[in-house]
Scaffold this motif. Sequence first.
Motif, PDB file in Angstrom:
ATOM      1  N   MET A   1      17.658   2.461 -13.656  1.00 42.51           N
ATOM      2  CA  MET A   1      16.793   1.666 -14.529  1.00 42.51           C
ATOM      3  C   MET A   1      15.726   0.943 -13.713  1.00 42.51           C
ATOM      4  N   LEU A   2      16.115   0.429 -12.544  1.00 39.90           N
ATOM      5  CA  LEU A   2      15.138  -0.235 -11.679  1.00 39.90           C
ATOM      6  C   LEU A   2      14.069   0.740 -11.213  1.00 39.90           C
ATOM      7  N   LEU A   3      14.497   1.952 -10.814  1.00 36.40           N
ATOM      8  CA  LEU A   3      13.523   2.944 -10.349  1.00 36.40           C
ATOM      9  C   LEU A   3      12.569   3.340 -11.472  1.00 36.40           C
TER      10      LEU A   3
ATOM     11  N   GLU B   1       7.120   3.026 -13.370  1.00 38.22           N
ATOM     12  CA  GLU B   1       6.199   2.723 -14.461  1.00 38.22           C
ATOM     13  C   GLU B   1       5.158   1.695 -14.008  1.00 38.22           C
ATOM     14  N   MET B   2       5.618   0.650 -13.312  1.00 31.50           N
ATOM     15  CA  MET B   2       4.711  -0.375 -12.819  1.00 31.50           C
ATOM     16  C   MET B   2       3.735   0.174 -11.771  1.00 31.50           C
TER      17      MET B   2
ATOM     18  N   ALA C   1       1.502  -1.444  -2.997  1.00 30.71           N
ATOM     19  CA  ALA C   1       2.248  -1.339  -1.739  1.00 30.71           C
ATOM     20  C   ALA C   1       3.652  -1.927  -1.893  1.00 30.71           C
ATOM     21  N   MET C   2       3.757  -3.076  -2.583  1.00 32.80           N
ATOM     22  CA  MET C   2       5.062  -3.707  -2.771  1.00 32.80           C
ATOM     23  C   MET C   2       5.990  -2.812  -3.589  1.00 32.80           C
ATOM     24  N   LEU C   3       5.491  -2.245  -4.671  1.00 27.69           N
ATOM     25  CA  LEU C   3       6.315  -1.390  -5.523  1.00 27.69           C
ATOM     26  C   LEU C   3       6.755  -0.132  -4.782  1.00 27.69           C
ATOM     27  N   THR C   4       5.845   0.438  -3.993  1.00 22.57           N
ATOM     28  CA  THR C   4       6.191   1.610  -3.185  1.00 22.57           C
ATOM     29  C   THR C   4       7.310   1.271  -2.209  1.00 22.57           C
TER      30      THR C   4
END
Length: 362
Positions: A217-219, A224-225, A264-267
Amino acid sequence: MKSWEEIRDWRRAKRAELRSRRLGVPREAKDRLRAIATRLVREHVPDISIACTGFYWPFKGEVDLRHFVRGLVADGGEAALPVVVERAHPLEFWSWRPHAKLQRGIWNIPIPADRAPVRPTLLLVPLVGFDGAGYRLGYGGGYYDRTLAQASPRPMTIGIGYELGRLDSIHPQPHDIPLDAIVTENGFTWIRKPDGAAHGAAAETGLSNETRMDREMLLDLLGEMLVAERAGARSVGRMSNEAPSSAVGLVLREVARDEARFCAMLTFHINRLGGTPSLATGAFYDKVMALRDADQRLDLLNRGQGWVVRRLQEALPRISDAALRADLQDMLDVHARNIATCARLGPLPKLEQQSAHAAQGN
């Protein structure tokens, strides 16, 4: 070597030796490393075209990345050059574009003629020497270390240099800050690459197993973000380029830098959780660019930022990973702030006729 005096003397001698060897590198070897470095940086930093990239003007045999950075700017990114504004203080990075007027800075290295400080999200850092832990041997001034020590948020740092500069150790001191990655003719090496372990994911927050978001679910959320943020970064970057010298352009460039930082943070967190970051750009970008009225574009941009805020407000109470929760809370807060800032801009100037290059979405 134990004392700082011994280490300092060793560094001074090693620095002179490596600079001399670097100056002797044949032209074809320099060209080869430049091609390798540009290919690998693009490969390992997929969002570099929407980043604000701090780079360096080549000096005494350093790898010349100017052509590469010109391409990044042409793709819609930003670029900046380091400037020593005061000796023994952190660097400032001043916005740079191809054909911009330059002046001579310290050591006669060119710097932008106009002071326009920006906050890079990525730094390409020249190396004299380096070690396997990512510590850098520079020119001895300590400017990059001071800059990184006070940077918040800290940009991603990639050292660019020759394999001949590899050392067993530079004998790092408390003031030395390691880079995130090293690039030489032998390849790209992550120093702080996420290892897939979800550190901190088991932090207790009082959530039940039924309420807590699991890894999949987090991934899904982060993916999506990421796609949405990349679309937002490209949209705002294009909008800011259409009003480059206005107050509106300055505000939009700051918003674009925030969007790139969150990409960058999400990656990072997707990699940390063992996922694969998407390289897609969301359909939001095409929707924004299809509008011919600047005010309509800004309104749609704000509605997109509002969607991000609502999505995060729903998700945050269900996230037990403390590090991820803190980063997503920061993302929510910044988007809420940017919504308010953009809402205060008022009527925007009419869009100029786009060039053929821009009309094609490049």
